[in-house]
Design a protein around this motif. Structure first.
Motif, PDB file in Angstrom:
ATOM      1  N   ASP A   1       1.467  19.676  -2.436  1.00 23.20           N
ATOM      2  CA  ASP A   1       0.709  20.923  -2.487  1.00 23.20           C
ATOM      3  C   ASP A   1      -0.787  20.752  -2.241  1.00 23.20           C
ATOM      4  O   ASP A   1      -1.510  21.736  -2.192  1.00 23.20           O
ATOM      5  CB  ASP A   1       0.916  21.602  -3.843  1.00 23.20           C
ATOM      6  N   CYS A   2      -1.261  19.526  -2.094  1.00 22.20           N
ATOM      7  CA  CYS A   2      -2.681  19.305  -1.834  1.00 22.20           C
ATOM      8  C   CYS A   2      -2.971  19.584  -0.354  1.00 22.20           C
ATOM      9  O   CYS A   2      -2.065  19.798   0.442  1.00 22.20           O
ATOM     10  CB  CYS A   2      -3.072  17.877  -2.196  1.00 22.20           C
ATOM     11  N   ALA A   3      -4.213  19.546   0.002  1.00 27.56           N
ATOM     12  CA  ALA A   3      -4.615  19.893   1.368  1.00 27.56           C
ATOM     13  C   ALA A   3      -4.451  18.751   2.366  1.00 27.56           C
ATOM     14  O   ALA A   3      -4.490  18.971   3.562  1.00 27.56           O
ATOM     15  CB  ALA A   3      -6.067  20.357   1.363  1.00 27.56           C
ATOM     16  N   GLY A   4      -4.246  17.518   1.881  1.00 28.50           N
ATOM     17  CA  GLY A   4      -4.218  16.370   2.782  1.00 28.50           C
ATOM     18  C   GLY A   4      -2.821  15.856   3.064  1.00 28.50           C
ATOM     19  O   GLY A   4      -1.826  16.351   2.535  1.00 28.50           O
ATOM     20  N   GLY A   5      -2.760  14.846   3.905  1.00 27.60           N
ATOM     21  CA  GLY A   5      -1.497  14.200   4.213  1.00 27.60           C
ATOM     22  C   GLY A   5      -0.955  13.435   3.023  1.00 27.60           C
ATOM     23  O   GLY A   5       0.234  13.192   2.923  1.00 27.60           O
ATOM     24  N   TRP A   6      -1.841  13.037   2.143  1.00 27.37           N
ATOM     25  CA  TRP A   6      -1.490  12.407   0.876  1.00 27.37           C
ATOM     26  C   TRP A   6      -2.687  12.517  -0.048  1.00 27.37           C
ATOM     27  O   TRP A   6      -3.816  12.674   0.401  1.00 27.37           O
ATOM     28  CB  TRP A   6      -1.060  10.947   1.050  1.00 27.37           C
ATOM     29  N   CYS A   7      -2.443  12.471  -1.349  1.00 30.79           N
ATOM     30  CA  CYS A   7      -3.538  12.534  -2.318  1.00 30.79           C
ATOM     31  C   CYS A   7      -3.569  11.287  -3.198  1.00 30.79           C
ATOM     32  O   CYS A   7      -4.369  11.214  -4.120  1.00 30.79           O
ATOM     33  CB  CYS A   7      -3.436  13.798  -3.165  1.00 30.79           C
ATOM     34  N   PHE A   8      -2.701  10.317  -2.896  1.00 28.86           N
ATOM     35  CA  PHE A   8      -2.641   9.069  -3.660  1.00 28.86           C
ATOM     36  C   PHE A   8      -2.592   7.923  -2.656  1.00 28.86           C
ATOM     37  O   PHE A   8      -1.775   7.928  -1.741  1.00 28.86           O
ATOM     38  CB  PHE A   8      -1.376   9.047  -4.523  1.00 28.86           C
ATOM     39  N   GLU A   9      -3.492   6.970  -2.830  1.00 29.96           N
ATOM     40  CA  GLU A   9      -3.486   5.755  -2.024  1.00 29.96           C
ATOM     41  C   GLU A   9      -3.897   4.602  -2.921  1.00 29.96           C
ATOM     42  O   GLU A   9      -4.972   4.620  -3.512  1.00 29.96           O
ATOM     43  CB  GLU A   9      -4.458   5.853  -0.850  1.00 29.96           C
ATOM     44  N   ALA A  10      -3.005   3.629  -3.065  1.00 30.78           N
ATOM     45  CA  ALA A  10      -3.299   2.476  -3.911  1.00 30.78           C
ATOM     46  C   ALA A  10      -2.346   1.347  -3.562  1.00 30.78           C
ATOM     47  O   ALA A  10      -1.348   1.542  -2.870  1.00 30.78           O
ATOM     48  CB  ALA A  10      -3.170   2.835  -5.385  1.00 30.78           C
ATOM     49  N   GLN A  11      -2.675   0.169  -4.069  1.00 24.88           N
ATOM     50  CA  GLN A  11      -1.774  -0.967  -3.998  1.00 24.88           C
ATOM     51  C   GLN A  11      -0.841  -0.868  -5.204  1.00 24.88           C
ATOM     52  O   GLN A  11      -1.301  -0.602  -6.321  1.00 24.88           O
ATOM     53  CB  GLN A  11      -2.556  -2.288  -4.072  1.00 24.88           C
TER      54      GLN A  11
ATOM     55  N   THR B   1       0.860  -1.183   0.000  1.00 26.00           N
ATOM     56  CA  THR B   1       0.000   0.000   0.000  1.00 26.00           C
ATOM     57  C   THR B   1       0.895   1.230   0.000  1.00 26.00           C
ATOM     58  O   THR B   1       1.773   1.357   0.856  1.00 26.00           O
ATOM     59  CB  THR B   1      -0.913   0.015   1.240  1.00 26.00           C
ATOM     60  N   LEU B   2       0.677   2.108  -0.950  1.00 26.92           N
ATOM     61  CA  LEU B   2       1.467   3.328  -1.078  1.00 26.92           C
ATOM     62  C   LEU B   2       0.583   4.534  -0.810  1.00 26.92           C
ATOM     63  O   LEU B   2      -0.476   4.685  -1.407  1.00 26.92           O
ATOM     64  CB  LEU B   2       2.058   3.430  -2.490  1.00 26.92           C
ATOM     65  N   HIS B   3       1.018   5.370   0.123  1.00 29.07           N
ATOM     66  CA  HIS B   3       0.430   6.688   0.337  1.00 29.07           C
ATOM     67  C   HIS B   3       1.447   7.685  -0.185  1.00 29.07           C
ATOM     68  O   HIS B   3       2.637   7.579   0.137  1.00 29.07           O
ATOM     69  CB  HIS B   3       0.164   6.958   1.822  1.00 29.07           C
ATOM     70  N   GLY B   4       0.992   8.625  -0.995  1.00 29.24           N
ATOM     71  CA  GLY B   4       1.919   9.586  -1.554  1.00 29.24           C
ATOM     72  C   GLY B   4       1.215  10.766  -2.181  1.00 29.24           C
ATOM     73  O   GLY B   4       0.016  10.974  -1.987  1.00 29.24           O
ATOM     74  N   HIS B   5       1.992  11.520  -2.910  1.00 29.52           N
ATOM     75  CA  HIS B   5       1.480  12.718  -3.582  1.00 29.52           C
ATOM     76  C   HIS B   5       1.724  12.609  -5.077  1.00 29.52           C
ATOM     77  O   HIS B   5       2.814  12.241  -5.501  1.00 29.52           O
ATOM     78  CB  HIS B   5       2.182  13.972  -3.060  1.00 29.52           C
ATOM     79  N   VAL B   6       0.703  12.929  -5.861  1.00 29.68           N
ATOM     80  CA  VAL B   6       0.846  13.072  -7.303  1.00 29.68           C
ATOM     81  C   VAL B   6       0.811  14.553  -7.680  1.00 29.68           C
ATOM     82  O   VAL B   6       1.042  14.899  -8.824  1.00 29.68           O
ATOM     83  CB  VAL B   6      -0.234  12.285  -8.088  1.00 29.68           C
ATOM     84  N   CYS B   7       0.569  15.410  -6.692  1.00 29.08           N
ATOM     85  CA  CYS B   7       0.465  16.853  -6.923  1.00 29.08           C
ATOM     86  C   CYS B   7       1.821  17.540  -6.907  1.00 29.08           C
ATOM     87  O   CYS B   7       1.910  18.724  -7.190  1.00 29.08           O
ATOM     88  CB  CYS B   7      -0.449  17.474  -5.874  1.00 29.08           C
ATOM     89  N   GLY B   8       2.882  16.810  -6.572  1.00 23.78           N
ATOM     90  CA  GLY B   8       4.224  17.376  -6.560  1.00 23.78           C
ATOM     91  C   GLY B   8       4.999  16.936  -5.341  1.00 23.78           C
ATOM     92  O   GLY B   8       4.427  16.406  -4.382  1.00 23.78           O
TER      93      GLY B   8
END
Length: 80
Positions: free
Chosen positions: A56-66, A45-52
């Motif tokens: 720059d998004c408002a959350g702790g991460w904007c990407f969550e997927a296997q 499971t990966l939590h991360g950012h695709v916004c940069g």
């Protein structure tokens, strides 16, 4: 889940569409890692950012997927 210490926060991961589940857009993605958790069957499971890289998004991460562990390893080994 156990946090994987071998993927430092902020690591850029280039992921191919078939290495991401779910992937409703069916697109390759560049994700800056926040946390990686080992799952089963060669996936994590990966939590991360695709916004940069600065998240720059408002959350702790904007990407969550296997994602496949092989894809993560390929990035860490410099193959991508």
């Amino acid at each position: 889940m156990i946090v994987e210490a071998d993927v430092p926060r902020g690591t850029r991961l280039i992921l191919l569409a078939h290495e991401i589940e779910p992937n409703p857009t069916n697109r390759d993605e560049v994700v800056w890692a926040v946390a990686v958790h080992r799952s089963t069957g060669g996936w994590a499971t990966l939590h991360g950012h695709v916004c940069g890289p600065d998240g720059d998004c408002a959350g702790g991460w904007c990407f969550e997927a296997q994602v496949t562990v092989a894809a993560i390893r390929a990035n860490l080994d410099g193959a991508r």
